[in-house]
Design a protein around this motif. Sequence first.
Motif, PDB file in Angstrom:
ATOM      1  N   GLN A 201       0.871  -1.245   0.068  1.00 20.22           N
ATOM      2  CA  GLN A 201      -0.127  -0.100  -0.159  1.00 20.22           C
ATOM      3  C   GLN A 201       0.760   1.227   0.008  1.00 20.22           C
ATOM      4  O   GLN A 201       0.499   2.151  -0.426  1.00 20.22           O
ATOM      5  CB  GLN A 201      -1.008  -0.002   1.230  1.00 20.22           C
ATOM      6  CG  GLN A 201      -0.458   0.209   2.594  1.00 20.22           C
ATOM      7  CD  GLN A 201       0.299  -0.901   3.186  1.00 20.22           C
ATOM      8  OE1 GLN A 201       0.641  -1.995   2.697  1.00 20.22           O
ATOM      9  NE2 GLN A 201       1.039  -0.601   4.238  1.00 20.22           N
TER      10      GLN A 201
ATOM     11  N   SER B 156       1.436   3.217  -3.272  1.00 20.51           N
ATOM     12  CA  SER B 156       0.464   4.490  -3.590  1.00 20.51           C
ATOM     13  C   SER B 156      -0.144   4.052  -5.104  1.00 20.51           C
ATOM     14  O   SER B 156      -0.344   4.908  -5.960  1.00 20.51           O
ATOM     15  CB  SER B 156       0.644   5.665  -3.568  1.00 20.51           C
ATOM     16  OG  SER B 156       1.205   6.138  -2.273  1.00 20.51           O
TER      17      SER B 156
ATOM     18  N   VAL C  89      -3.888   6.079  -2.411  1.00 24.19           N
ATOM     19  CA  VAL C  89      -2.677   7.117  -2.357  1.00 24.19           C
ATOM     20  C   VAL C  89      -2.347   7.033  -1.025  1.00 24.19           C
ATOM     21  O   VAL C  89      -3.018   7.478  -0.043  1.00 24.19           O
ATOM     22  CB  VAL C  89      -2.762   8.269  -2.967  1.00 24.19           C
ATOM     23  CG1 VAL C  89      -1.472   9.100  -2.611  1.00 24.19           C
ATOM     24  CG2 VAL C  89      -2.844   8.346  -4.296  1.00 24.19           C
ATOM     25  N   VAL C  90      -0.873   6.755  -0.380  1.00 26.83           N
ATOM     26  CA  VAL C  90      -0.662   6.957   0.973  1.00 26.83           C
ATOM     27  C   VAL C  90       0.671   7.788   0.614  1.00 26.83           C
ATOM     28  O   VAL C  90       1.679   7.431   0.183  1.00 26.83           O
ATOM     29  CB  VAL C  90      -0.043   5.859   1.561  1.00 26.83           C
ATOM     30  CG1 VAL C  90       0.523   5.996   3.117  1.00 26.83           C
ATOM     31  CG2 VAL C  90      -1.402   4.739   1.876  1.00 26.83           C
ATOM     32  N   ASP C  91       0.760   9.200   1.229  1.00 23.76           N
ATOM     33  CA  ASP C  91       1.728   9.960   0.978  1.00 23.76           C
ATOM     34  C   ASP C  91       2.962   9.820   1.654  1.00 23.76           C
ATOM     35  O   ASP C  91       2.812   9.135   2.728  1.00 23.76           O
ATOM     36  CB  ASP C  91       1.283  11.419   1.165  1.00 23.76           C
ATOM     37  CG  ASP C  91       0.712  11.927   2.351  1.00 23.76           C
ATOM     38  OD1 ASP C  91       1.173  11.447   3.496  1.00 23.76           O
ATOM     39  OD2 ASP C  91      -0.090  12.815   2.478  1.00 23.76           O
TER      40      ASP C  91
ATOM     41  N   GLY D 172       4.502   0.516  -6.625  1.00 22.11           N
ATOM     42  CA  GLY D 172       4.868   1.765  -6.986  1.00 22.11           C
ATOM     43  C   GLY D 172       6.156   2.106  -7.854  1.00 22.11           C
ATOM     44  O   GLY D 172       6.577   3.121  -7.800  1.00 22.11           O
TER      45      GLY D 172
ATOM     46  N   SER E 176       7.446   2.385  -2.715  1.00 21.91           N
ATOM     47  CA  SER E 176       7.518   1.778  -1.366  1.00 21.91           C
ATOM     48  C   SER E 176       8.980   1.518  -0.746  1.00 21.91           C
ATOM     49  O   SER E 176       9.299   1.808   0.376  1.00 21.91           O
ATOM     50  CB  SER E 176       6.771   0.492  -1.511  1.00 21.91           C
ATOM     51  OG  SER E 176       6.934  -0.088  -0.265  1.00 21.91           O
TER      52      SER E 176
ATOM     53  N   ASP F  16      -7.709   0.757  -7.424  1.00 19.88           N
ATOM     54  CA  ASP F  16      -7.427  -0.260  -6.360  1.00 19.88           C
ATOM     55  C   ASP F  16      -7.585  -1.688  -6.886  1.00 19.88           C
ATOM     56  O   ASP F  16      -8.628  -1.973  -7.850  1.00 19.88           O
ATOM     57  CB  ASP F  16      -8.621  -0.002  -5.345  1.00 19.88           C
ATOM     58  CG  ASP F  16      -8.580  -0.846  -3.912  1.00 19.88           C
ATOM     59  OD1 ASP F  16      -8.023  -2.136  -3.956  1.00 19.88           O
ATOM     60  OD2 ASP F  16      -8.491  -0.209  -3.193  1.00 19.88           O
TER      61      ASP F  16
ATOM     62  N   SER G  51      -2.863   1.133   6.078  1.00 26.20           N
ATOM     63  CA  SER G  51      -2.783   2.450   5.321  1.00 26.20           C
ATOM     64  C   SER G  51      -3.069   3.733   6.266  1.00 26.20           C
ATOM     65  O   SER G  51      -3.179   4.934   5.924  1.00 26.20           O
ATOM     66  CB  SER G  51      -4.030   2.559   4.197  1.00 26.20           C
ATOM     67  OG  SER G  51      -5.290   2.325   5.164  1.00 26.20           O
TER      68      SER G  51
END
Length: 327
Positions: free
Chosen positions: A20, A23, A28-30, A56, A60, A223, A286
Motif C-alpha cells: 500500500q 500508492s 494513495v498514501v503520501d 509503486g 515503497s 484499487d 494504510s
Amino acid sequence: MNYREFKGEKIAEIGLGTWQLGSADWGVVDDDKALEILHTYANAGGNFIDTADVYGMGASERVIGKFLKETDKKIYVATKLGRRGDAPNGWPQNFSYDAMRRHVEDSLTHLGTDQLFLEQLHCIPTDELKKGEVFNHLRRLQEEGLIKHFGVSVETAEEALICLEHADVASLQIIFNLFRQHLADSFFDKAQQQGTALIARVPLASGLLSGKFTTETVFAEKDHRNYNANGEAFNVGETFSGLAFDKGVALAEKIKAILPGGDLAQQSIKWILQHPSITTVIPGASKPSQVVSNMAAATLPDFDNVVMNDLANLYNNEIKPEIRGVY
C-alpha cells in the motif's frame, strides 16, 4: 511483541506489508503518512518490513529507505524481484543473472543499504522455478554480498514444494489465512523440518477478514480490489484470496460467528500465529491506527480446539470449494 527465529535472527511475529505504500494499487498514501506508519510499527516493537521493487515502481522501497535513515532501531527489510516489466528484460524474460543483479542494485539504491537482508523471487512462473537457474543466480548474488538471504513468494503449494527442494531457500512467502487454510497440510511440516521460514501474506484477504465490508462496498478504480476482483490483472488469489467478493463477505460473517467475539482482523491474524510453522505474518496498513490494531493480535489468547476445529470444518465444507484460480 513476540519474536520468532529467522536464520539466527529474531524477527517480529507480526511484520508490516508495504504494498500500500507504493500508492499504486490501494489508493494513495503520501510520504508523511507512510513514514508515520513505519515509525508506529517500529515503536511498537516491530522489526520486519516486507516490500517489493514493483510496489509503486520503487516508491515503497524509497520511503522505507527514508525511514531507515530516521530510525535507530534494528529493522529487517525483505524485498522482491521478478515482476518488473521494463525493457529489454521485462516480464516474463527478466530472470537472467544480469537482469536480476540490476534489479537488486536498484533495490539497494532505493533502500539506501549495501546489502539486502532478504531478496525474494516475486511470484515468478512455475516453469522458471522448475528450471532452477534463478536459484543459482540468487546464490551468486549472495556470494557477492549483495543479499544476505534469499527466498521465494509463491502462489501454489506445488511451487512451495519445488522451492523446498533447495535447502538454502531461507523463506517462503505464502497466501495463508482463514480463507486459505489447506496449505498447512501441504508443506508446513517439511518447511519447519528444513528450517525454512514461512511468511504469511494477504492475512486479511484484502480486507475481507476485517469484517468492515458489505456487499455494497465500492473500491476505487485503481484499487486492485476493483480491477483484479476476478483475476483480470494477475493471480486472482492475491485479491480476496480468490473468493468472489459477495461470497467472501458472507463467509466472513460465518467465521465471525465461530470466533469468541472481538476484533475480526485481530483474531484472523491470531489464527495464523497459532500455527508454529509460521515465522511472521505481514498485514498491511494504510494508517497508523491499523498498525496498532494489527499488532495487538499478538496479545490475544490462543483459540481452543473447538474453535479451531469449527473453523477448519467451515473451510473444508464451504470456503475451499469457492476458491478460484490455482493454489
